[in-house]
Scaffold this motif. Structure first.
Motif, PDB file in Angstrom:
ATOM      1  N   VAL A  88     -12.089   1.370  -3.278  1.00 40.79           N
ATOM      2  CA  VAL A  88     -11.241   0.443  -4.039  1.00 40.79           C
ATOM      3  C   VAL A  88     -11.463   0.778  -5.512  1.00 40.79           C
ATOM      4  O   VAL A  88     -12.562   0.587  -6.035  1.00 40.79           O
ATOM      5  N   GLU A 139       0.859  -1.189   0.000  1.00 34.97           N
ATOM      6  CA  GLU A 139       0.000   0.000   0.000  1.00 34.97           C
ATOM      7  C   GLU A 139       0.892   1.235   0.000  1.00 34.97           C
ATOM      8  O   GLU A 139       1.681   1.446   0.931  1.00 34.97           O
ATOM      9  N   VAL A 194      -6.487   2.119  -3.393  1.00 35.21           N
ATOM     10  CA  VAL A 194      -7.077   1.631  -2.141  1.00 35.21           C
ATOM     11  C   VAL A 194      -7.046   2.814  -1.191  1.00 35.21           C
ATOM     12  O   VAL A 194      -6.064   3.049  -0.487  1.00 35.21           O
ATOM     13  N   GLY A 248      -1.420  -1.174  -4.132  1.00 32.94           N
ATOM     14  CA  GLY A 248      -2.489  -0.192  -4.010  1.00 32.94           C
ATOM     15  C   GLY A 248      -1.932   1.186  -3.727  1.00 32.94           C
ATOM     16  O   GLY A 248      -0.856   1.314  -3.134  1.00 32.94           O
TER      17      GLY A 248
END
Length: 332
Positions: free
Chosen positions: A161, A95, A147, A123
């Protein structure tokens, strides 16, 4: 999240960017059971931010916002990495949460994607930048998506998302599973400027600012109207459910009323007009934007009324937010 469950146990997740947003995301991932590698510009920054997260967790636990074990759990499961490449090596998921500037994201994601296996899902926590534009710097962009956690990440339950045009749809269920494991609620969004959250949020802010600029109300009074009227409903219902319960014919009439001054700004939405023309007026006709069976409408109304009373009880318990100037209010 439910104390004592570890839905992400055995997963290793890298969080790239250890600041306020990245740090909050690392906290919720660790509390859900993941081993988290935290990385930033250098090891010293990541280490200092890890220490901050542990201290924050201790304070949150003291305030009853985190489980009692939170600080020890985060200390055990969050590791400060020497750099981006070290953090993502062998990670199950990455992430990215670096500053909201396209050049910075491109520079970081070039390094990150080059250092990960080709099928490692990556993400981005971007709040407004097109995912497809960020993906230009990612090797194998089919494994890349947005994300988007909200601020403050430990306490806001919604996560956008966002798939760009080249995202492999097969990765979406796994990402949603990670989000749900942290106790959050994922919403699948198509790639568009502002996505859903900020497109709506900034539209509201623009109209609120116009009301103040036009002298219709003060900023304080606009805030009062929002939080005590339609904003009061929003923890329980989205705009389509609220419209259905109000009556879509009523909504259409209100649009037409505002069009006497702002014909383009408040043009009747096409879908609203079509629903009304087809006799779909919301819950009172058995269907509108959402299909609520007629036999469930009394249950829905009862839930709504109970929810609003409970919300007011919670607000009374918490007391007013420490924003308003009490001395000014007393003088008035």
């Amino acid at each position: 999240m439910t104390e004592g469950t570890d839905p992400l146990a055995g997963r290793t997740i890298a969080v790239i960017g250890s600041g306020y947003m990245g740090g909050g995301i690392a906290q919720v991932l660790a509390l859900a059971g993941a081993r988290v590698r935290l990385a930033d510009l250098d090891a010293a920054t990541a280490t200092a931010d890890r220490d901050r997260l542990i201290s924050e967790a201790r304070r949150f636990a003291d305030d009853g916002l985190f489980p009692a074990h939170a600080a020890d759990t985060i200390a055990d499961r969050v590791e400060a990495s020497a750099g981006y490449e070290q953090a993502v090596d062998g990670a199950d998921f990455v992430e990215e949460a670096v500053p909201e500037k396209i050049d910075i994201k491109h520079d970081v994601l070039r390094r990150v994607s080059a250092a990960t296996a080709p099928d490692t899902v990556i993400g981005s926590n971007t709040s407004t930048i097109l995912i497809g534009r960020i993906a230009e710097a990612v090797e194998h962009p089919e494994r890349f998506l947005g994300v988007h956690f909200s601020n403050p990440a430990p306490f806001i339950p919604g996560v956008e998302v966002i798939a760009h045009a080249g995202t492999d749809p097969a990765i979406l269920p796994g990402v949603c599973e990670i989000v749900r494991a942290t106790g959050k609620q994922p919403a699948l969004i198509s790639d568009a400027e502002g996505f859903v959250l900020n497109r709506l949020q900034y539209a509201l802010f623009s109209e609120a600012s116009a009301l103040v600029d036009e002298g219709i109300a003060s900023a304080e009074d606009v805030d009062t109207v929002v939080r005590t009227t339609f904003g009061f409903r929003l923890p329980f219902f989205g705009p389509f459910a609220i419209a259905d319960m109000a009556g879509l014919d009523v909504y259409k009439f209100c649009y037409e009323s505002m069009q006497t001054r702002w014909p383009e700004r408040f043009a009747t939405p096409r879908a609203l007009a079509e629903h009304v023309e087809n006799g779909r007026l919301g819950t009172k006709s058995g269907g509108g934007f959402l299909d609520v069976p007629a036999e469930r409408v009394p249950e829905l109304v009862a839930y709504r009324n109970t929810a609003y009373v409970r919300m007011q009880q919670l607000l009374d318990e918490l007391g007013p937010a420490p924003i308003r100037n009490e001395e000014k209010e007393t003088d008035q």
